[in-house]
Design an enzyme around this catalytic site. Structure first.
Site, PDB file in Angstrom:
ATOM      1  CG  HIS A 158       6.689 -25.743 -10.130  1.00  0.00           C
ATOM      2  ND1 HIS A 158       7.755 -26.386  -9.552  1.00  0.00           N
ATOM      3  CD2 HIS A 158       5.934 -25.287  -9.100  1.00  0.00           C
ATOM      4  CE1 HIS A 158       7.650 -26.309  -8.225  1.00  0.00           C
ATOM      5  NE2 HIS A 158       6.568 -25.654  -7.931  1.00  0.00           N
ATOM      6  CD  GLU A 262       8.398 -22.761  -9.004  1.00  0.00           C
ATOM      7  OE1 GLU A 262       8.973 -23.201  -7.989  1.00  0.00           O
ATOM      8  OE2 GLU A 262       7.221 -22.367  -9.000  1.00  0.00           O
TER       9      GLU A 262
END
Ligand code: TA6
Length: 289
Positions: A158, A262
């Site tokens: 992420h 991400e």
């Protein structure tokens, strides 16, 4: 783990003692910063982030595993994005070669058992995170099924990236890709990206794409490439004004300075592993002018 510029500009890794004792655990194997030599910081970190046991870190590269967001299996406990980012990863190795430093960290289901949410996903696994800090930043996550039954999991690296102003930043490389729009008020139907991604409000999209995404930061005059392997989805997120204000670990005025790109398996593409199988997803972050 402290990486510092050593003599002659080589990074110096100061974890020898801890490695000798084998007793260094790092929550979440969480990369919190990366500033290539001669460049400005590439990885973004909120000034309001918590750094406390069991608390997610707001910025850097959270490892989302074994679920993304609230997850899709019934009964998964909070927090969103799984328990790996709250668990103690053991530092197994640190190597310096050709001006780059590689750290290898490992998490097992046994070591993760101390995180309450882990009880809601009771499957044996070993996860290995390999991070190489050099002219580019590479993060690889390998998950191995060490249990008797097939497992299915979602994951995401992420990554929070620093930009001069998200309003004059675009993301290239996703043209033509279908995506799920998760922004407030968006419908359930998959949409198709036309041209580069621009930011005019809260942006939260999960793309079906294996392509390299490129953050084009006009204000800084730089491009941040996010190349990847083993990842079927790319997530692009900026919280914008209201969501930024609603997050206690995110400064109200920070939202123009970041974008998340991400590398994930999170849309319909969960990873399925039979006994003994493993899957690796890799993100390679590069900076060019
Ligand atoms: O990846 C985008 C996202 O799923 C957003 O919906 C937002 O929730 C973000 O992740 C941050 O999640 P966190 O649980 O770290 O606050």
């Amino acid at each position: 783990v402290t990486l510092a510029e050593g003599e002659g500009g080589l990074p110096v890794v100061r974890v020898a003692t801890a490695l000798a004792t084998g007793e260094l655990y790092l929550q979440g194997a969480h990369v919190t910063a990366w500033t290539p030599a001669g460049a400005d910081p590439v990885i973004w970190m909120s000034g309001a982030s918590h750094f406390a046991p069991g608390e997610p870190i707001r910025g850097g590269i959270p490892i989302c595993f074994p679920w993304f967001g609230p997850g899709r299996e019934p009964g998964l406990a909070p927090p969103a994005h799984g328990f790996a980012r709250l668990a103690p990863w053991r530092l197994e190795a640190a190597e310096e070669r050709d001006g780059a430093v590689t750290l290898t960290l490992r998490l097992t289901d046994a070591d993760a058992a101390g995180v309450p949410a882990a009880a809601s996903w009771p499957h044996p696994f070993t996860a290995t995170c390999t991070v190489t800090f050099g002219r580019e930043l590479t993060v690889a996550l390998t998950v191995r099924n060490t249990g008797p039954e097939e497992i299915s999991y979602e994951e995401a690296l992420h990554t929070y990236l620093a930009v001069s102003d998200v309003r004059t930043t675009t993301v290239d490389g996703l043209d033509g890709a279908t995506y799920l729009d998760k922004a407030p008020g968006a419908g359930p139907d998959l949409l198709t990206q036309e041209g580069e991604v621009t930011f005019t409000g809260e942006t939260d999209r999960v793309y079906a794409s294996t392509a390299t995404a490129v953050v084009v930061d006009e204000g800084a005059g730089r491009r941040i490439g996010v190349d990847k392997d083993g990842s079927a989805n790319t997530v692009v997120w900026n919280p914008w004004v209201d969501k930024a204000a609603a997050m206690p670990d995110y400064g109200d005025d920070e939202w123009p300075s970041m974008v998340c790109v991400e590398t994930a398996n999170a849309l319909g593409d969960a990873v399925v592993l039979a006994l003994g199988e493993e899957h690796t997803t890799t993100a390679r972050i590069t900076v060019t002018r």
